[in-house]
Design an enzyme around this catalytic site. Structure first.
Site: not given
Ligand code: NAP
Length: 487
Positions: A164, A262, A296, A467
């Site tokens: 994102n 995060e 997020c 962060e």
């Molecule tokens: P995600 O599915 O958890 O993916 C995030 C990262 O993790 C991607 O690089 C993904 O790689 C990787 N990943 C997925 N499965 C993995 C595994 N088994 N082992 C290691 N890495 C793995 O999340 P998203 O859908 O991309 O992002 C949206 C989420 O992020 C939302 O819940 C949002 O709230 C949260 N977020 C939080 C913050 C914060 O600061 N708290 C900021 C931004 C977003 P691939 O893309 O290759 O699958």
């Protein structure tokens, strides 16, 4: 514009990469496997990145280990100079980086510029902050001893980042890690790896030595497995969903790594009767619709007190209806495509459920393909799906409330606790609400709270660690205690 013209809008070609960056070299996968990176607006291919093999990920970990002694002993001032050079390069390539972010993520160009500036801010802050990793001299409790504690870099760190904010979610890990003297390997989201690879290009140009920063691409589970199992890796910083974060925490337990998590949010926005109407609408617009709602800290649930409810929803609806949906590359677009079709389906599901529960649409409607219009639905039930799960799209749902206690109960009725927002003018309401809401961050009369100068992070299922600011540097430092006897 066809896809090749869209891709050509990134004019400095070394920023548009199709290889991973390991130990100072641009590499393809040894088995030739690749993953397409597509433009969410057109579905066309922007670039093709390698799906690296396990041995290549290990190569990056080993290179980071080899590079650590020299980098950690490089004076913080010298590391800061390299980061300042990188800052200059990011600013010099601001237009290209913004277009690259829009191409791979879909967000409106004006917001992509905002992300470049926000991302650059972390490099700027930590170029200086790295020089202030101060220790302590402790008055000795017995004669003849000198006691002190000094901060030392943790070692090899890894970053896993989401799609994102493809640049800023990485620089807020990369900059404090390198400033602290750690080396880092980044694994960007597979849908948006190009900004991370562009950062590697600029880091190389700025003089970051080989092995200090690598970017690996490909299968998330393979990379995650190698990162978490490796005893060389001492720190994992993850931004993404709570589901994956929890898995990674468990996988890091046997090697007892330092963690920054995060994770997901479900931010409430509370609008009290005494709020200034214009301020509240401005705050809701930005908290809900920034990044097409894919943030997020997006206001996922908007609670409005009964006396201001009608005036607020009417003005908010006018503003929502006036937003322009379309191609992110056009400067006047307010809402671009969502990251993929599944994201639009999720928004539709939340909208349909709210409507079935008695909600009414005041602006927008269902999405199609990758486009979801900015939408406002009122009279939403307090237990609607959109109040319980992150919608991650441009759908605002309004729930009415009566008393202060109702508002706080609703706000805290979630296992998440990342951000929250309060709109009010009474000092008492503001102070009480910021005390009573269970979240890592509170925005008062604003929907825009993110800055590299403040500690960003959540409580409950939204994560651990901070962060940004000096606190973000500490996430990459160990406080080593030294006791010198016999003096
Ligand atoms: P995600 O599915 O958890 O993916 C995030 C990262 O993790 C991607 O690089 C993904 O790689 C990787 N990943 C997925 N499965 C993995 C595994 N088994 N082992 C290691 N890495 C793995 O999340 P998203 O859908 O991309 O992002 C949206 C989420 O992020 C939302 O819940 C949002 O709230 C949260 N977020 C939080 C913050 C914060 O600061 N708290 C900021 C931004 C977003 P691939 O893309 O290759 O699958």
């Amino acid at each position: 514009m066809d896809q090749s013209q869209r891709n050509a809008s990134v004019t400095y070609k070394p920023l548009l990469r199709s290889s991973a960056y390991i130990d100072g070299k641009w590499l393809d996968s040894t088995d030739g496997k690749t993953v397409d990176v597509t433009d969410p607006f057109t579905g066309g291919v922007i670039s093709t990145i390698p799906a690296l093999e396990a041995a290549q990920i290990q190569q990056a970990i080993d290179a980071a280990q080899r590079a650590f002694p020299a980098w950690s002993r490089t004076p913080a001032r010298e590391r800061g100079k390299i980061l300042r050079k990188l800052l200059e390069l990011i600013n010099q390539h601001r237009d290209d980086l913004a277009r690259l972010i829009t191409l791979e993520n879909g967000k409106p160009l004006k917001e992509a510029y905002g992300e470049v500036d926000y991302g650059a801010g972390f490099v700027e802050v930590y170029a200086e902050e790295g020089q202030r990793a101060l220790g302590e001299i402790i008055p000795a409790p017995v004669p003849g001893r000198k006691l002190y504690a000094e901060k030392e870099p943790l070692g090899v760190s890894v970053a896993i980042t989401p799609w994102n904010f493809p640049l800023a979610m990485l620089t807020r890990k990369f900059a404090p890690a390198l400033a602290a003297g750690c080396t880092m390997i980044a694994k960007p989201a597979s849908q948006t790896p190009l900004a991370a690879l562009a950062l590697a290009q600029l880091a190389e140009e700025a003089g970051v030595p080989a092995g200090v920063f690598s970017v690996v691409t490909g299968r998330a589970s393979l990379i995650g497995d190698l990162f978490t199992k490796s005893p060389i890796v001492r720190k994992l910083s993850f931004t993404g969903s709570t589901e994956i974060g929890v898995q990674l925490m468990a996988a890091c337990a046997p090697t007892v790594k330092r963690l920054s998590m995060e994770l997901g949010g479900n931010a409430p926005m509370l609008i009290f009767d005494d709020a200034d109407l214009g301020t509240a609408v401005d705050a809701a617009m930005i908290a809900k619709f920034r990044n097409c709602g894919q943030s997020c800290i997006a206001a996922n649930r908007i609670y409005v007190q009964k006396d201001i409810y009608d005036a607020f929803t009417k003005t908010f609806a006018q503003r929502v209806a006036a937003m322009k949906l379309g191609d992110g590359l056009e400067m006047d677009t307010d809402i671009g495509p969502l990251i993929d079709e599944a994201a639009v389906e999720k928004v539709n599901e939340h909208l349909d459920e709210a409507l079935a529960g008695g909600g009414s649409i005041l602006a927008g409607g269902r999405g199609e393909g990758r486009l979801a219009p900015p939408t406002l639905v009122t009279n939403v039930k307090s237990d609607a799906l959109l109040t319980r799960e992150e919608t991650f799209g441009p759908l605002a749902g309004i729930v009415a409330f009566e008393t202060y206690d109702d508002a706080i109960r609703l706000a805290n009725d979630t296992p998440f606790g990342l951000a929250s927002y309060v709109c009010a003018t009474s000092g008492e309401t503001i102070h009480k609400a910021s005390r009573d809401i269970e979240s890592g961050m509170v925005g008062i009369n604003t929907g825009l709270i993110s800055t590299p100068y403040a500690p960003f992070g959540g409580v409950k299922l939204s994560g651990i660690g901070k962060e940004g600011s000096a606190h973000g540097l500490d996430e990459y430092l160990n406080l080593k205690y030294v006791c010198h006897a016999g003096l």
